[in-house]
Write a protein that holds these residues in place. Structure first.
Motif, PDB file in Angstrom:
ATOM      1  N   ALA A   1      59.286  17.141  20.343  1.00 19.14           N
ATOM      2  CA  ALA A   1      60.207  16.874  21.457  1.00 19.14           C
ATOM      3  C   ALA A   1      61.040  18.112  21.773  1.00 19.14           C
ATOM      4  O   ALA A   1      61.176  18.507  22.930  1.00 19.14           O
ATOM      5  CB  ALA A   1      61.111  15.693  21.119  1.00 19.14           C
ATOM      6  N   ILE A   2      61.586  18.725  20.746  1.00 20.15           N
ATOM      7  CA  ILE A   2      62.419  19.915  20.946  1.00 20.15           C
ATOM      8  C   ILE A   2      61.571  21.076  21.460  1.00 20.15           C
ATOM      9  O   ILE A   2      61.996  21.807  22.360  1.00 20.15           O
ATOM     10  CB  ILE A   2      63.168  20.270  19.645  1.00 20.15           C
TER      11      ILE A   2
ATOM     12  N   TRP B   1      70.086  21.992  29.719  1.00 26.39           N
ATOM     13  CA  TRP B   1      70.942  20.928  29.173  1.00 26.39           C
ATOM     14  C   TRP B   1      70.158  20.054  28.197  1.00 26.39           C
ATOM     15  O   TRP B   1      70.628  19.764  27.094  1.00 26.39           O
ATOM     16  CB  TRP B   1      71.520  20.088  30.312  1.00 26.39           C
ATOM     17  N   ALA B   2      68.961  19.626  28.622  1.00 28.57           N
ATOM     18  CA  ALA B   2      68.152  18.738  27.776  1.00 28.57           C
ATOM     19  C   ALA B   2      67.822  19.402  26.446  1.00 28.57           C
ATOM     20  O   ALA B   2      67.930  18.778  25.379  1.00 28.57           O
ATOM     21  CB  ALA B   2      66.874  18.346  28.502  1.00 28.57           C
ATOM     22  N   TYR B   3      67.427  20.660  26.506  1.00 31.16           N
ATOM     23  CA  TYR B   3      67.095  21.381  25.278  1.00 31.16           C
ATOM     24  C   TYR B   3      68.323  21.513  24.378  1.00 31.16           C
ATOM     25  O   TYR B   3      68.265  21.195  23.192  1.00 31.16           O
ATOM     26  CB  TYR B   3      66.514  22.758  25.609  1.00 31.16           C
TER      27      TYR B   3
ATOM     28  N   LEU C   1      57.071  18.421  30.536  1.00 26.30           N
ATOM     29  CA  LEU C   1      57.665  18.794  29.255  1.00 26.30           C
ATOM     30  C   LEU C   1      59.107  18.299  29.151  1.00 26.30           C
ATOM     31  O   LEU C   1      59.528  17.816  28.097  1.00 26.30           O
ATOM     32  CB  LEU C   1      57.609  20.313  29.089  1.00 26.30           C
ATOM     33  N   PHE C   2      59.838  18.404  30.238  1.00 26.60           N
ATOM     34  CA  PHE C   2      61.227  17.949  30.275  1.00 26.60           C
ATOM     35  C   PHE C   2      61.333  16.446  30.032  1.00 26.60           C
ATOM     36  O   PHE C   2      62.020  15.994  29.113  1.00 26.60           O
ATOM     37  CB  PHE C   2      61.840  18.329  31.625  1.00 26.60           C
ATOM     38  N   PHE C   3      60.646  15.658  30.852  1.00 24.47           N
ATOM     39  CA  PHE C   3      60.768  14.204  30.738  1.00 24.47           C
ATOM     40  C   PHE C   3      60.196  13.673  29.426  1.00 24.47           C
ATOM     41  O   PHE C   3      60.840  12.875  28.740  1.00 24.47           O
ATOM     42  CB  PHE C   3      60.073  13.508  31.916  1.00 24.47           C
ATOM     43  N   ILE C   4      59.006  14.089  29.085  1.00 22.89           N
ATOM     44  CA  ILE C   4      58.380  13.545  27.876  1.00 22.89           C
ATOM     45  C   ILE C   4      59.082  14.081  26.631  1.00 22.89           C
ATOM     46  O   ILE C   4      59.228  13.361  25.639  1.00 22.89           O
ATOM     47  CB  ILE C   4      56.864  13.824  27.870  1.00 22.89           C
TER      48      ILE C   4
END
Length: 185
Positions: free
Chosen positions: A111-112, A130-132, A89-92
Motif C-alpha cells: 500500500a505504501i 498527502w496520501a503517501y 496506485l493512489f486509490f488502491i
C-alpha cells in the motif's frame, strides 16, 4: 442506466446494518469487468465496492467466499494492467491499508509503495503526496497538505466527488486530516 449510476445504486445500500442479497452487486461487478476490461476507473470502483462489502456489510458465507475471490482476482488483474497508472496506485494504495489480507498481503508495505509511486509519478499532485505522507509514521506534513488541498484545490475536491464511493472515502479521510491540522495549529 450507465455503469456509474448502477454502482451508485448498489453503493446506496451500504450501511444498512442488515444481511442483504449481494447477488446483483456480484453480477454487476462481473459484467463491468467483462465490458470494460481496460478502464481504470471501473477497476478502482469495483475493488472499492467489493472491499466495502467484505469489511462493512452483512452477507452470507457463500457470498463472502465469492466476493473475496472476485476482489483478489480483480486486484491481481488490475495490478498487472495499471501498476503504472498514478490514479490507480493512489486509490488502491489507500484501500490496501484496510484488510490487506484480502489482497494477498500480510502487511501494508505494498500500500505504501503504491502511494509513493503515485506521488513520484505526479510530484506536483498534493493529493497523492498527502496520501503517501498520511501512511508514513509521524509525518505531520500530511495534515498541513490536507488543509492546503481543501482550502486551495477545489478541482481536486470536485474530482474526488466524481469518483463515487472511492472518492467519498478519500474525501472523508482528507477532511479528517484537515480537522487534525486545524485542532493543532
Amino acid at each position: 442506466m450507465n455503469w456509474k449510476e448502477q454502482l451508485l445504486e448498489i453503493e446506496s445500500r451500504f450501511g444498512q446494518h442488515k444481511t442483504q442479497d449481494w447477488t446483483p452487486a456480484i453480477q454487476l461487478v462481473i459484467n463491468l469487468i467483462e465490458t470494460h476490461p481496460h478502464d481504470v476507473e471501473v477497476f478502482i470502483r469495483v475493488i472499492y465496492l467489493l472491499h466495502n462489502i467484505l469489511v462493512e456489510e452483512y452477507y452470507s458465507t457463500e457470498e463472502h467466499d465469492e466476493i473475496a475471490y472476485l476482489l483478489k482476482k480483480n486486484f491481481d488483474k488490475s495490478y498487472i494492467l495499471f501498476s503504472e497508472d498514478a490514479e490507480y496506485l493512489f486509490f488502491i494504495g489507500k484501500i490496501l491499508h484496510i484488510a490487506e489480507w484480502y489482497f494477498g498481503s500480510d502487511n501494508c508495505r505494498l500500500a505504501i509503495e503504491m502511494q509513493k509511486k503515485a506521488m513520484d509519478k505526479e510530484p506536483k499532485n498534493l493529493l497523492y503526496e498527502w496520501a503517501y505522507r498520511l501512511s508514513c509514521e509521524n509525518d505531520n506534513v500530511a495534515y498541513f497538505l490536507a488543509h492546503q488541498i481543501i482550502e486551495n484545490e477545489k478541482e481536486k475536491i470536485d474530482w474526488l466527488k466524481g469518483k463515487g464511493f472511492p472518492g467519498n472515502y478519500i474525501l472523508e479521510n482528507l477532511q479528517t486530516s484537515n480537522k487534525v491540522y486545524l485542532a493543532n495549529r
